[in-house]
Write an enzyme that holds these catalytic residues in place. Structure first.
Site, mmCIF file in Angstrom:
data_model
loop_
_atom_site.group_PDB
_atom_site.id
_atom_site.type_symbol
_atom_site.label_atom_id
_atom_site.label_comp_id
_atom_site.label_asym_id
_atom_site.label_seq_id
_atom_site.Cartn_x
_atom_site.Cartn_y
_atom_site.Cartn_z
ATOM 1 N N ASN A 1 0.826 -1.218 0.000
ATOM 2 C CA ASN A 1 0.000 0.000 0.000
ATOM 3 C C ASN A 1 0.857 1.265 0.000
ATOM 4 O OD1 ASN A 1 -2.307 1.806 1.970
ATOM 5 N ND2 ASN A 1 -2.730 0.989 -0.033
ATOM 6 N N ARG B 1 8.149 6.698 -2.871
ATOM 7 C CA ARG B 1 8.330 6.568 -1.417
ATOM 8 C C ARG B 1 9.071 5.303 -1.054
ATOM 9 N NH1 ARG B 1 4.289 5.962 2.570
ATOM 10 N NH2 ARG B 1 5.777 6.350 4.212
ATOM 11 N N ARG C 1 4.521 -0.232 8.484
ATOM 12 C CA ARG C 1 5.317 -1.417 8.106
ATOM 13 C C ARG C 1 6.504 -1.624 9.038
ATOM 14 N NH1 ARG C 1 4.192 2.289 4.799
ATOM 15 N NH2 ARG C 1 2.659 2.019 3.148
ATOM 16 N N LYS D 1 0.718 -11.638 -2.673
ATOM 17 C CA LYS D 1 1.340 -10.831 -3.719
ATOM 18 C C LYS D 1 2.831 -10.619 -3.466
ATOM 19 C CE LYS D 1 2.429 -6.905 -5.953
ATOM 20 N NZ LYS D 1 3.469 -5.928 -5.626
ATOM 21 N N PRO E 1 2.273 -12.696 -9.863
ATOM 22 C CA PRO E 1 1.856 -11.753 -8.815
ATOM 23 C C PRO E 1 0.673 -10.910 -9.295
ATOM 24 C CG PRO E 1 4.230 -11.597 -9.219
ATOM 25 C CD PRO E 1 3.636 -12.409 -10.334
ATOM 26 N N ASP F 1 -1.399 -7.740 -8.758
ATOM 27 C CA ASP F 1 -1.553 -6.430 -8.133
ATOM 28 C C ASP F 1 -2.668 -5.685 -8.858
ATOM 29 O OD1 ASP F 1 -0.542 -5.130 -10.476
ATOM 30 O OD2 ASP F 1 1.471 -5.633 -9.809
#
Length: 267
Positions: free
Chosen positions: A100, A105, A153, A196, A213, A215
């Site tokens: 997320n 970033r 996280r 994922k 994967p 997404d």
DNA sequence: GTCCAGGGAATCA
DNA sequence: TGATTCCATGGA
């Protein structure tokens, strides 16, 4: 993270990056690719491994182009794509950070972690920092990680680092495991690693080209091409996963990259 | 101020 | 199992 282009599409004259303890510079000169840098070992071998030079991408592209016209178009669009063989430990932490989050970033967080806990290497009068080892990163507290901008996280990174430090799981056993399903189960034990992220780790650090994967982007493009549901968020993962297996078989991960790049960069 | 970013974990049906 | 909701942070 992910894949690299040959520089024909975008005008990347020269690019310098860090991989394990190596600083590598890649430059294209008259249809030739030149590799330079400071290496912890034989540069030829290191580049062969990192840039996946052993894999025959022409053959892969040929096979995938036959699947359908969508794949053919996406492959032409991203013909220089290669899946980098990235460092396992760095990939695990990087994709935990990716949850997320957005790419600029993610990059910034990884840079700050490396600057604070990795080792400095100077190349061409510029400073580069290695991604910290398990032991180096274990010096960071949850709060330290939070201060580097990892957000929620922080705890996940801390707990996963701890797990490797205590050898409840090892990088070696993950690298050794050939069965994709067993491997996924082991990765899912890690805090911050879901379906994922586990698949991304297998695809980008363990050469498991069959994993797919899922997404938001791949869901979007798969729905647009094959399913055509009103609301793409309602398309189930199992449906997408089965569809990918059926169409792309053992090359689903490669197909994912071509589709992903095509959908994200074009339009 | 609001929305969103290459999701995961906790909670609830 | 499957669907919701919260989670930090910074840029658009």
């Amino acid at each position: 993270m992910g894949s690299v282009l040959d520089g024909t599409k975008k005008k990347i004259g020269s690019y310098t990056g860090i991989f394990k303890k190596n600083v590598l510079n890649v430059k294209k000169e008259n249809e030739k690719i030149i590799f330079k840098g400071i290496c912890d070992g034989d540069i030829k071998e290191i580049c062969r491994e990192y840039f996946d030079l052993e894999t025959d991408y022409e053959k892969i592209k040929e096979r995938l182009s036959k699947v359908d016209d969508y794949l053919k178009t996406s492959i032409e669009y991203g013909k220089g794509i290669r899946i980098l063989n990235q460092d396992l430990w760095e990939t695990i932490i990087s994709f935990i950070i990716s949850a997320n989050n957005n790419i600029p970033r993610i990059k910034g967080i990884i840079e700050r972690i490396s600057q604070k806990y990795g080792k400095k290497i100077v190349y061409n009068e510029k400073e580069y920092y290695t991604f910290p080892t398990i032991e180096e990163l274990s010096k960071a507290s949850v709060q330290d990680l939070r201060e580097l901008g990892t957000g929620f996280r922080d705890k996940r990174i801390y707990e996963t680092t701890r797990k490797f430090l205590e050898k409840e799981i090892t990088l070696e056993e993950l690298e050794k495991e050939q069965n994709v399903d067993t491997l996924r189960e082991k990765l899912l034990e890690l805090s911050g690693v879901g379906q994922k992220v586990a698949d991304c780790i297998m695809l980008f650090a363990l050469k498991k080209y069959s994993v797919f994967p899922i997404d938001v982007w791949v869901r979007r493009v798969m729905n647009e091409l094959y399913i055509k549901e009103e609301d793409e968020t309602k398309v189930s993962k199992t449906l997408l996963s089965n569809l990918a297996k059926e169409k792309y078989q053992d090359l689903a991960g490669l197909a994912q990259q071509y589709l992903f790049y095509w959908k994200r960069e074009a339009s």
